[in-house]
Design a protein around this motif. Structure first.
Motif, short mmCIF file in Angstrom:
data_model
loop_
_atom_site.label_atom_id
_atom_site.label_comp_id
_atom_site.label_asym_id
_atom_site.label_seq_id
_atom_site.Cartn_x
_atom_site.Cartn_y
_atom_site.Cartn_z
N LEU A 191 5.79 -2.92 -8.08
CA LEU A 191 5.32 -4.29 -8.34
C LEU A 191 3.82 -4.41 -8.04
N SER A 192 3.13 -3.27 -8.03
CA SER A 192 1.73 -3.30 -7.59
C SER A 192 0.84 -4.13 -8.51
N GLU A 193 1.18 -4.18 -9.80
CA GLU A 193 0.37 -4.98 -10.72
C GLU A 193 0.49 -6.47 -10.39
N GLU A 194 1.75 -6.92 -10.21
CA GLU A 194 1.97 -8.33 -9.86
C GLU A 194 1.37 -8.65 -8.49
N TYR A 195 1.49 -7.70 -7.58
CA TYR A 195 0.96 -7.91 -6.22
C TYR A 195 -0.56 -8.08 -6.27
N TRP A 200 1.49 -1.20 -3.55
CA TRP A 200 0.11 -0.82 -3.28
C TRP A 200 -0.14 0.63 -3.60
N HIS A 201 -1.30 0.93 -4.18
CA HIS A 201 -1.63 2.32 -4.50
C HIS A 201 -2.86 2.81 -3.77
N ASP A 202 -3.70 1.89 -3.31
CA ASP A 202 -5.01 2.27 -2.79
C ASP A 202 -4.94 2.58 -1.30
N ASP A 203 -4.88 3.88 -0.97
CA ASP A 203 -4.79 4.27 0.45
C ASP A 203 -6.14 4.28 1.15
N SER A 204 -7.22 4.08 0.39
CA SER A 204 -8.55 4.20 1.00
C SER A 204 -8.83 3.11 2.03
N VAL A 205 -8.17 1.97 1.90
CA VAL A 205 -8.45 0.90 2.87
C VAL A 205 -7.34 0.70 3.89
N THR A 206 -6.22 1.46 3.74
CA THR A 206 -5.17 1.31 4.75
C THR A 206 -5.49 2.22 5.92
N ILE A 207 -5.10 1.80 7.10
CA ILE A 207 -5.34 2.60 8.29
C ILE A 207 -4.23 3.65 8.33
N SER A 208 -4.62 4.92 8.27
CA SER A 208 -3.64 5.99 8.10
C SER A 208 -2.55 5.94 9.16
N ASN A 209 -1.39 6.38 8.78
CA ASN A 209 -0.20 6.44 9.63
C ASN A 209 0.32 5.07 10.06
N GLU A 210 -0.24 4.00 9.54
CA GLU A 210 0.29 2.67 9.88
C GLU A 210 1.07 2.16 8.68
N CYS A 211 2.27 2.66 8.49
CA CYS A 211 3.13 2.17 7.42
C CYS A 211 2.69 2.60 6.03
N PRO A 212 2.41 3.91 5.82
CA PRO A 212 2.16 4.35 4.45
C PRO A 212 3.45 4.17 3.66
N TRP A 213 3.32 3.70 2.44
CA TRP A 213 4.51 3.31 1.68
C TRP A 213 5.44 4.49 1.40
N PRO A 252 -1.53 -14.06 3.35
CA PRO A 252 -0.87 -13.27 2.30
C PRO A 252 0.63 -13.12 2.50
N ASP A 253 1.10 -13.15 3.76
CA ASP A 253 2.53 -12.96 4.00
C ASP A 253 3.36 -14.11 3.44
N VAL A 254 2.86 -15.34 3.63
CA VAL A 254 3.58 -16.51 3.08
C VAL A 254 3.59 -16.42 1.55
N LEU A 255 2.43 -16.05 1.00
CA LEU A 255 2.31 -15.94 -0.46
C LEU A 255 3.19 -14.83 -1.01
N CYS A 256 3.23 -13.71 -0.29
CA CYS A 256 4.02 -12.56 -0.73
C CYS A 256 5.50 -12.94 -0.82
N ASN A 257 5.96 -13.74 0.13
CA ASN A 257 7.36 -14.17 0.08
C ASN A 257 7.62 -15.07 -1.11
N ARG A 258 6.69 -16.02 -1.34
CA ARG A 258 6.90 -16.97 -2.43
C ARG A 258 6.76 -16.30 -3.79
N GLU A 259 5.74 -15.45 -3.93
CA GLU A 259 5.37 -14.92 -5.24
C GLU A 259 6.03 -13.57 -5.59
N ILE A 260 6.25 -12.74 -4.56
CA ILE A 260 6.75 -11.39 -4.84
C ILE A 260 8.23 -11.26 -4.49
#
Length: 395
Positions: free
Chosen positions: A72-76, A36-49, A96-104
């Motif tokens: 892997l942000s493009e595939e994600y 992930w690259h887009d920090d504008s929608v993440t809630i700050s300080n909650e697991c920044p990559w 998305p978590d189930v999908l993330c495991n299967r796809e990513i």
């Protein structure tokens, strides 16, 4: 020495998984996935990559294993984020978590690991892998984790035999306190770190803002349906066949504007999901309102008062053929067959008694008890004992 690539997420579970594998004599490589690259929608300080990848690097350093970051942000974006937008747009609620495991994690990541000459990939999931040997054949089992409170088999319900063949779950036999203790004894930076919440590898996301990137706000009305509304008076008891009965019970209630009263406004039905309580901002009721249905075509949200409202409950759901997945392909039902199972429709839900019935168009899951907020787009997973046999997208 077999080579294992561990998905180091910067959390305590994957850190200890890497340590255990090293202790078992594997050649271990740590890989951090940047999704992930887009920090504008993440809630700050909650697991920044950035912080997470740094912690993962420090753990790798401490354990003396090679480490690298893969982007892997493009595939994600293609496989997870775009899928989420599409699902919300049509009024379904994706997982998305189930999908993330299967796809990513177990596809894109697995391929990268195999390119690095890995024999296996490993993750910090609380689940176990079993192997059944018959003649020269090996069948892999996806088993619940020993820690009942942390069992994550549900998130892996879409894995295949091929994926399980090359996967290891080193902490599956441990409890969370035991994992933390190991990390503390090793003085790992992740020992006391809180579990990450929110989207797989993104962290906590403000969902409305996240969805508003693609789905425009559109004002509509919130309608409250009373518990004694006419629409609930359907009590058919005579059926020609079991299939007819299941089809009847799986059918959702159909609401119209005049079935209730308008109690508020919203900014888009596609931002809401069944069973949701927060974000409605409607007062004046004895008990809180819950979303019982969303109509994205008419842009109306239907709500009911209290968590026992009739509109929240039914006991049969349907999965279309193209969305049925058997982890145990050898146990897949043929048309006309049925199977007694335990099933759940969300993570952390206690397993409930159910029967699955295979018909030509898909399969029905009939629960012994009424289920709250059966939600299209989410996954139903079915088990026998502590083995997850298969899953499907609720249609």
């Amino acid at each position: 020495m077999k080579r294992v690539v561990v998905g180091l997420s910067g959390g305590v579970d994957s850190s200890v998984a890497a340590y255990l594998l090293k202790e078992q004599g594997y050649e271990v490589i740590g890989l951090f996935m940047k999704n992930w690259h887009d920090d504008s929608v993440t809630i700050s300080n909650e697991c920044p990559w950035l912080e997470d990848s740094n912690d993962a690097m420090l753990v790798a350093e401490k354990l003396g294993i090679p480490f690298q970051v893969v982007d892997l942000s493009e595939e994600y974006k293609e496989r997870i984020v775009d899928y989420m937008f599409r699902e919300y747009e049509i009024g379904r609620t994706p997982n998305p978590d189930v999908l993330c495991n299967r796809e990513i994690k177990f596809d894109v990541f697995l391929k990268i690991a195999l390119e690095l000459g890995a024999d296996f990939v490993a993750t910090g999931h609380y689940c176990r892998k079993g192997i059944i040997k018959t003649n020269d054949q090996e069948t892999y089992q996806l088993l619940a984790g020993k820690d009942v409170n942390k069992d994550q088999s549900y998130f892996l319900c879409q894995l295949s035999q091929e994926q399980l063949a090359t996967t290891l779950f080193p902490i599956g036999e441990l409890t969370k306190p035991e994992v933390r203790q190991i990390a503390t004894d090793l003085d790992l930076i992740t020992a006391e770190k809180k579990d990450s919440q929110g989207l797989c590898f993104i962290g906590k996301v403000r969902l409305p803002e996240f969805l508003q990137q693609k789905l425009q706000p559109k004002e509509g009305v919130i309608v409250q349906i009373p518990n004694d509304a006419q629409v609930f008076n359907r009590s058919k008891t005579e059926f020609e066949s079991k299939e007819e009965e299941l089809a009847y019970k799986a059918t959702k209630y159909e609401y119209h504007l005049n079935d209730g009263k308008v109690v508020g406004k919203h900014q888009g039905a596609h931002y809401f999901t069944k069973g949701q309580r927060k974000g409605l901002a409607v007062g004046g009721t004895v008990e809180p309102l819950f979303v019982i249905e969303t109509d994205v075509d008419e842009n109306i949200i239907y709500t009911g008062e209290g968590k026992n409202h009739k509109g929240l409950y039914r006991n049969v759901l349907f999965v279309n053929n193209n969305e049925i997945h058997w982890v145990r392909e050898d146990l897949a039902l043929k048309d006309g067959e049925q199977l007694q199972v335990k099933a759940r429709i969300r993570y952390r839900q206690a397993l409930e008694n159910a029967t699955i019935y295979k018909i030509s168009g898909g399969l029905y899951v009939e629960f012994e008890n009424q289920q709250s907020a059966i939600t299209e787009g989410q996954f139903v997973a079915w088990y026998q004992d502590d083995e997850l046999l298969g899953s499907g997208v609720i249609s």
